[in-house]
Scaffold this active site. Structure first.
Site: not given
Length: 463
Positions: A79, A149, A173
């Site tokens: 990420k 996210s 997330s």
């Protein structure tokens, strides 16, 4: 079956048996990214040349000295909050454009040491402050949100664009996008995996964990990334666990919520999750009805902690480059400036009370089973959802509502696919346990997954 279709566990076995080379595996995954990611937008940056070179090194090392472990030669994504030396970490934001990480994060260090091959950085909702990841499209239906996210990581794994990926979880997330894209997501116990070198959203709620195709894959990644790190003040010491273990559920008590988790939930999600819970009973677990304590305070405590902590982290750049933030993120950051110290301290006190209450609840059960999210993937641009009781809720509030308790309390939480709705969109079930019982949620998840048809399959994307 092409190499990109293999789960981490399958690919690892093939590599160790010399039936598949890291070069062939990495090349297959990179080709898959080239085929599908133009439509999906999972990646911010793909470091193809560096990945191919790393795969060559891994193959040479395995031939000459044998594999270091199950992740050696396995291609993965990070990420875009997680530093990898020499690569951009932009947090999917213009605010961080051009930023190059000066060193590895703890997670990148551990994965490099394990021999994993870094493919590139996956998209996040800007600075992880959102639940949709608007740059990225759902792997099962491109007109739907990916979830956030860690949306890029979830879509990369679901589409075959990574054998596994790492994400972060502050209010859900990892678990929200995992559930919406039909993959496995693990939020470990707070402090089990170091956050050193990870851009923070809310320091007291942030966790780092894997997104994978199967539960066993998640256990392998957790084994490689957990461990004490003095560079993270929250990192714990003295935790020893075997995260890859047995699957016998006899004598295990599974809590079934009588409130909160099945309120304002779509009928299809409720049906699929209750059916999965019954499967756990058939596998030998005892089902126990439990009442979720302090349920009506969950969202107030989550936002009461996260909003001021996020604003504190961004205080300087918000004053200098406020116009570079996306409007939704800027509004939240500016709202944090209006939070009083008294409100923040009250949220801290409520969290302590909630942790104690949940600890008492877990005295009577080993695992809590519930929906991960109350509905499947929303249409892109959809702002609200209407429930059968007549209430209207923001999509982001809906997605965070069932995942936030595990962040507030710091307990381990695993999501895994347990079905699909009438449109073919994935449904996730969440398993939670008391702190540092990560092995328990993995054990239960593996037991369920072993009986599930199609476990670990990719999203049906046309080549």
């Amino acid at each position: 079956m092409q190499p990109f279709e293999l789960s981490l566990t399958e690919a690892s076995r093939a590599v160790r048996a010399r039936e598949l080379s890291p070069v062939e595996l990495t090349g297959s995954v990179l080709d898959r990214i080239g085929t599908v990611d133009g439509r999906l937008g999972a990646y911010v940056d793909v470091a193809a040349s560096a990945a191919r070179a790393a795969a060559v090194r891994a193959e040479r090392e395995i031939v000459t000295g044998g594999p270091r472990g199950p992740l050696h030669g396995i291609p993965m994504g990070l990420k875009d909050l997680i530093d990898a030396e020499g690569m951009p970490t932009t947090a999917s934001s213009d605010v961080r454009a051009g930023h190059i990480a000066p060193h590895d994060s703890h997670v990148a260090e551990r994965l490099r040491a394990a021999g994993a091959v870094l493919l590139g950085k996956t998209h996040t909702h800007e600075f992880a402050y959102g639940l949709t990841t608007p740059q990225t499209h759902n792997a099962w239906d491109h007109s739907r949100v990916a979830g956030g996210s860690s949306g890029g990581s979830a879509v990369a794994v679901a589409s075959g664009g990574a054998t596994f990926a790492m994400g972060t979880d502050t209010g859900g997330s990892i678990r929200v996008p995992a559930a919406l894209n039909g993959v496995v997501g693990l939020k470990p116990t707070y402090g089990l995996v170091s956050r050193f070198g990870v851009t923070s959203l809310s320091w007291s709620l942030d966790h780092v964990g894997p997104l994978t195709r199967t539960v066993q894959d998640a256990a392998l990644v957790l084994s490689a990334t957990e461990g004490h790190d003095p560079r993270d003040p929250a990192s714990v010491t003295g935790v020893q666990a075997d995260f890859v273990g047995g699957r016998d559920l006899r004598g295990l008590r599974v809590g079934v919520p009588s409130n909160y988790y099945f309120e304002r939930v779509s009928p299809e999600v409720e049906e699929a999750v209750r059916r999965a819970i019954e499967r756990l009973s058939e596998l030998g677990a005892e089902l126990v009805d439990v009442e979720i304590p302090m349920a009506r305070y969950v969202q107030a405590v989550q936002w009461g902690l996260m909003v001021p902590e996020a604003t504190a982290y961004h205080e300087r750049s918000l004053r200098v480059t406020a116009d570079l933030y996306a409007p939704d993120v800027r509004i939240l950051l500016e709202a944090g400036e209006l939070t009083s110290a008294g409100d923040y301290l009250r949220a801290q006190r409520a969290r302590t009370m909630m942790r104690d209450a949940w600890a008492r609840m877990f005295a009577g059960i080993d695992v809590l089973a519930a929906p991960t999210v109350p509905m499947t993937a929303a249409e892109a641009g959809q702002e609200t959802v209407e429930w059968a009781d007549g209430t209207t809720e923001a999509v982001s509030d809906s997605y965070v509502r069932l995942s936030a308790p595990a962040n507030i309390t710091g307990i381990p939480a695993l999501t895994l696919p347990v079905g699909h709705d009438r449109d073919g969109l994935p449904i996730g079930m969440q398993l939670m346990a008391r702190p540092f019982r990560d092995a328990t949620v993995l054990r239960v998840g593996e037991a369920y997954e072993e009986t599930a048809a199609g476990a670990g399959r990719l999203a049906p994307i046309a080549a």
